[in-house]
Design a protein around this motif. Structure first.
Motif, short mmCIF file in Angstrom:
data_model
loop_
_atom_site.label_atom_id
_atom_site.label_comp_id
_atom_site.label_asym_id
_atom_site.label_seq_id
_atom_site.Cartn_x
_atom_site.Cartn_y
_atom_site.Cartn_z
N MET A 114 15.01 -29.72 72.61
CA MET A 114 13.84 -30.04 71.75
C MET A 114 13.30 -30.82 69.86
O MET A 114 12.97 -29.97 69.46
N GLY A 115 14.83 -31.50 70.04
CA GLY A 115 14.53 -31.43 68.78
C GLY A 115 16.33 -31.61 67.97
O GLY A 115 16.46 -32.27 66.96
N PHE A 255 6.98 -36.04 77.06
CA PHE A 255 6.61 -35.04 76.98
C PHE A 255 5.84 -33.61 77.93
O PHE A 255 5.35 -34.57 78.79
N LYS B 37 -0.84 -38.66 70.01
CA LYS B 37 -1.02 -37.32 70.52
C LYS B 37 -1.72 -36.05 70.13
O LYS B 37 -2.63 -36.61 68.99
N GLY B 39 -2.68 -32.71 69.43
CA GLY B 39 -1.78 -31.45 68.32
C GLY B 39 -2.60 -30.82 68.02
O GLY B 39 -2.58 -29.20 68.62
N ALA B 47 -1.13 -35.90 64.70
CA ALA B 47 -0.35 -36.46 65.77
C ALA B 47 -1.19 -37.24 66.43
O ALA B 47 -0.77 -38.11 67.06
N CYS B 99 11.97 -33.09 66.93
CA CYS B 99 11.75 -33.31 68.72
C CYS B 99 10.52 -35.06 68.81
O CYS B 99 10.11 -34.96 70.19
N GLY B 100 9.66 -35.14 67.58
CA GLY B 100 9.63 -36.66 68.34
C GLY B 100 8.06 -36.99 68.39
O GLY B 100 7.60 -37.61 68.33
N TYR B 101 7.19 -35.63 68.88
CA TYR B 101 6.58 -35.10 69.12
C TYR B 101 5.00 -36.00 68.29
O TYR B 101 3.96 -36.38 68.79
N CYS B 102 5.55 -35.38 66.58
CA CYS B 102 4.63 -35.82 66.02
C CYS B 102 4.97 -37.38 65.08
O CYS B 102 3.96 -38.04 64.95
N PRO B 104 4.60 -40.59 66.46
CA PRO B 104 3.70 -41.86 66.47
C PRO B 104 2.68 -41.19 65.63
O PRO B 104 2.24 -42.60 64.74
N PHE B 106 3.00 -40.07 62.36
CA PHE B 106 3.94 -41.03 61.10
C PHE B 106 3.78 -42.15 61.60
O PHE B 106 3.76 -42.88 60.16
N ASN B 131 0.36 -35.72 57.10
CA ASN B 131 0.69 -35.09 59.04
C ASN B 131 1.54 -34.20 59.10
O ASN B 131 2.42 -34.11 57.39
N VAL B 132 1.81 -33.86 59.56
CA VAL B 132 1.82 -32.17 59.53
C VAL B 132 3.94 -32.87 60.80
O VAL B 132 3.25 -33.75 62.19
N ARG B 134 6.72 -30.94 63.00
CA ARG B 134 7.59 -29.17 62.22
C ARG B 134 8.29 -29.21 62.59
O ARG B 134 9.33 -28.49 61.80
#
Lengths: 754, 160
Positions: A114-115, A255, B37, B39, B47, B99-102, B104, B106, B131-132, B134
């Protein structure tokens, strides 16, 4: 530069029509591999199984039930620092390591990524015992159908620490299994064989692991080999780049939100907006005829809609009118009234020496508080579910594979073994993904429509249906002796649920332990030389769900304790560094805490004098056996607190991947800055607000310190928890710097000045 | 109705019922480009950032009808493993993602910033990259943005 250790995960998730064959192929492949590999000729002695057993906390808890509070406190202190061993299912080495045709090793991990960098650390541990290059390892979250289901969650900063011995033992066992098979095939004595980079050599011959494993249907399993000395490792201890780096930089579909299945439909569920609201009835007449709507599904306690596209499902959801039963509109003052020291269930969690007399004129007392915190992880919760012929497949981002599997099975009335949970990479966890009721909803809707269904939360639903970090209230009391050192200190703290009422804890845990040990994280006084010290918890269950949030009680508890320690140092006219060191012992963890304090003070050039517009703040903590000290440099511009630099000294024992330990320190520090300077949920008209980023203020790029200077210290011979302990000191460190700049003590979070 | 645009250099037409559908869902669910993504759905977190005519756009709040005839670039079209964009290269060098979700979002926001401002100061970065994240990878991102500026050929030309 970029390695592709994640390609298979992408394949699994990328389930549009063109690649669905790949998904089915993979599943078939896995299933047959598992079946095949289960046929071991003999069962070997498994050291890690003996150590695992019932689940250590459970054993401790049952053993303590009949005893009184002093023993409960002992139990809690053990439970707080103990590293539980692997106690899940699937402990055969050949289930964890799948040797592929191209001589790669696929590690099916019981822990999710999860990072926190766990996949990378695990790959390093495996590479060093299995004798493969790090590039030869692909890591994948183990689907429950593999038979590998972790007995715990992925959480508590325990993944590397708890798998440190069992995973390396399994890798070493697998290496010996490959050698044994190679000996037969090569006609060379096993003792004459050596292994390196996935190749077995000896007697002038070589074979790749893939060649050795190609047609094996039954493995000979040796006894568990001895582990090699850590000093001999090539990968453990090195700053290896993350195994998922390329996938995350190039936007691979890894994901839960990216998962698809063939002929998949999209769903929305109407979630309550008011605290404590329950579903009464719904008018679905408008929605039923809308474009793309496949079915409106009404259950006893919720209503959802399934449509062809997400936009259609969302539009139909907005056309459904739900009548809620709202027994009460909770207010902010209701919560403040409920949650305070002196109310709820009382439990002394630490008791050394005598109690302070609150009437004593020399006693200093300061109150602190922290607000409700949201997880606000970037990837909303969701799941893709397919239920057909009494079997369920669920793809989702989750920290609890085993619990989700059981919950879905129970809800559908099918066997646990008929539910396959496929965990993906998580777009942030932070404790939010320990609760996965959405998986049950997705499964029920899929069963209704007979097709795969994807269901995820909107951001508003995510904010209002979070399992929040509970608000806290603290009263610190203390008294100096004639020499200006602390004679007594007491921490009285009130908190909502963290561990209690959580899916992770059995219902009897509260009765047994008498306290919420999640809320207790960081609540005890760590300075052993203070003659009288105690910690007293007041626990209250609030009307909305509160639960695990990265580091649990640590952020707020350390903020209160270390702010107070600083205040008492000022009162005593002593340097806060010397003041702390004088209260610490010299053995064991006391020495380790001492060390991080000394290193942080030295490396930061700590001074308690204000310099120009900046002041420094100092704080320290120990959490789950990993001590951390932090020094911040702070200024205040336009009534806003700005953190310019953070120096952090951290001891997590062996840093399996020092760069990722640093990344976790940086992330913890920034998340802590966000938490103590900005974040706050409030109640308004019976609802929780805000419901969107922005109004829910969080740290952004502009809040990042110019420098975070991290110093790692190895004060133990094993890896200890990393992902949460560095969240401890940051709040108090900032508050202590602000105290020196303004002369005022900040008591309430988020901090406001001016 | 039919809407046509270029995506990652290729012409693309989509048949869509509601032209107000966010571009995000067309890209993710119809064109199967999952790197962009979801978000928040309210343009509040970034995101979903992609490029429309080179501008960073939060695609969750950008109706697909506005993309008609335009050039759209997503993370998948920015660079690949063989030819990473300087921003991606810098991200790899600094091991930015957690985590990598945000990420792309950024990376796309940064690439758009550098195209306009090849040598951003810390203040430029603070004001433009909003951008955010977490996991709060901000300190590494800031370093990577400066590194990407160094790796971008145009910035060198301007420096000289």
């Amino acid at each position: 530069m970029s390695r592709d250790n994640t390609c298979l995960v992408s394949t699994i998730l990328h389930l549009n029509n063109s690649t669905s064959a790949a998904f089915q192929l993979h599943n078939k492949h896995s299933a047959s591999t598992i079946q095949k590999m289960n046929k071991n000729k003999k069962t070997s002695r498994r050291k890690f199984l003996v150590r695992g057993g019932l689940g250590t906390l459970g054993v401790l808890a049952i053993g303590t039930y009949v005893f009184r509070n002093p023993l409960r406190r002992k139990t809690l202190s053990i439970a707080e620092t103990l590293i539980p061993p692997y106690n899940g299912s699937g402990t055969k080495a050949n289930l964890w390591f799948e040797i592929t045709k191209d001589n790669q090793v696929m590690l099916h991990s019981s822990k999710v990524e999860m990072g926190q960098g766990t996949f990378t650390g695990l790959a390093q541990m495996v590479a060093d015992e299995l004798d493969v290059a790090i590039e030869q390892i692909q890591v994948i979250g183990a689907a429950s159908a593999t038979g590998i289901v972790d007995g715990l969650s992925t959480g508590g900063s325990l993944s590397i620490a708890s798998l440190w011995v069992p995973l390396r033992e399994m890798a070493a066992t697998m290496r010996e299994m490959v050698k044994g098979e190679a000996a037969k095939k090569m006609g060379v004595a096993k003792s004459d064989l050596t292994t390196k980079d996935g190749v077995v050599s000896g007697g002038g011959k070589t074979m790749t692991y893939a060649e050795v494993a190609a047609d094996v249907t039954e493995w000979d399993v040796p006894g568990t080999p001895d582990l090699r000395p850590v000093s001999s490792y090539k990968f453990v201890g090195k700053p290896i780049p993350r195994v998922d780096l390329a996938a995350k930089v190039f936007g691979d579909p890894i994901f839960g939100m990216d998962a698809e299945m063939p002929d998949m439909l999209h769903a929305c569920v109407i979630r309550p907006e008011h605290i404590g609201a329950t579903f009464k009835s719904a008018d679905t007449s408008k929605a039923e005829g809308m474009n793309g709507v496949v079915k409106v599904i009404e259950t006893e306690d919720w209503v959802g809609v399934v449509a062809k596209t997400f936009s259609q499902a969302l539009a139909a959801k907005r056309a459904i009118k739900v009548t809620w039963d709202i027994p009460r509109k909770w207010t902010e003052s209701d919560i403040r009234e409920m949650l305070q020291v002196g109310k709820g269930d009382r439990m002394i969690t630490q008791k050394v020496g005598d109690e302070l007399d609150p009437e004593d004129a020399d006693v200093v007392s300061i109150a602190f508080s922290s607000p409700i915190g949201a997880h606000a992880q970037m990837e909303p919760n969701g799941a893709v579910a397919h239920v057909e012929d009494g079997k369920a497949t669920i793809i989702l981002s989750t920290q609890v594979v085993g619990i989700t599997q059981k919950q879905v099975a129970k809800a559908l009335g099918i066997d646990t073994d008929d539910v396959n949970i496929i965990p993906t990479y998580l777009g942030g966890g932070f404790g939010r993904r320990l609760n996965t009721s959405h998986a049950v909803m997705a499964a029920k809707m899929s069963k209704e429509v007979g097709k795969p269904v994807k269901y995820f939360f909107t951001r508003k639903e995510e904010f209002q249906n979070d399992t929040f970090r509970p608000p806290t209230h603290h009263i610190m009391r203390g008294k100096l002796n004639a020499n200006g050192f602390l004679d007594s200190v007491e921490h009285h703290y009130a908190s909502g649920d963290v561990a209690i009422n959580s899916v992770l804890m059995p219902g009897f845990a509260h009765t047994v332990l008498g306290t919420d040990f999640g809320a207790m994280r960081g609540a005890n006084i760590m300075y052993e030389k203070i003659p009288n010290h105690r910690s007293v918890q007041w626990h209250t269950t609030l009307p909305f769900a509160t639960s695990w949030w990265r580091s649990l009680g640590l952020l707020a508890n350390t903020f209160a304790i270390e702010s107070f320690i600083d205040e008492m140092a000022i009162k005593a006219g002593k340097s806060p560094v010397d003041f702390r060191l004088a209260m610490l012992g010299t053995e064991g963890n006391q020495a380790r805490i001492r060390k991080v304090i000394e290193v942080a003070a030295e490396k930061s050039g700590y001074t308690d004098k204000v310099k120009g517009d900046k002041a420094m703040g100092f704080a320290a903590s120990i959490d789950t056996g990993s001590p951390c000290a932090q020094v911040v440099e702070v200024s205040i511009v336009d009534n806003k607190i700005k953190v310019h630099k953070v120096t952090c000294a951290f001891d997590c024992g062996i840093a399996v991947n020092p760069d990722q330990v640093r990344a976790q320190c940086e992330g913890s520090i920034m998340m802590g800055i966000s938490g103590v300077l900005h974040e706050k949920m409030t109640l308004k008209d019976g609802q929780l607000y805000p419901t969107i980023y922005g109004p829910y203020e969080m740290a952004l790029m502009r809040d990042a310190p110019g420098e975070i200077d991290i110093h790692l210290i190895q004060g133990a011979e094993v890896p200890l928890p990393v992902g949460e302990p560095p969240l401890g000191p940051i709040g108090a460190a900032i508050g202590n710097a602000v105290r020196r700049l303004t002369g005022k003590r900040v008591g309430d979070l988020p901090m406001r000045v001016g | 109705m039919k809407i046509s645009f270029n995506i990652n250099g290729q012409p693309q037409s989509v048949e869509i019922e509601d032209p107000n559908t966010p571009l995000l869902w067309v890209v993710r669910d119809m064109l199967d480009l999952k790197g962009t993504k979801f978000g928040c759905g309210k343009a509040a977190c970034g995101a979903c950032t992609l490029h429309v005519e080179g501008e960073a756009v939060r695609s969750c709040s950008y109706a697909v009808k506005f993309a008609e005839g335009k050039n759209v670039v997503t993370i998948e079209g920015l660079g690949d493993r063989e030819n990473p964009h300087p921003v991606q290269q810098a991200w790899i060098e600094h091991v930015v993602p957690q985590c990598g979700y945000c990420q792309p979002g950024f990376i796309m926001a940064t690439a758009a910033l550098l195209a306009k401002n090849p040598n951003p100061t810390d203040e430029d970065i603070d004001n433009n990259i909003v951008n955010v994240c977490r996991c709060a990878t901000y300190t590494r991102m800031r370093k990577a943005i400066h590194r990407a500026a160094d790796l971008t050929p145009s910035s060198k030309v301007l420096n000289e």
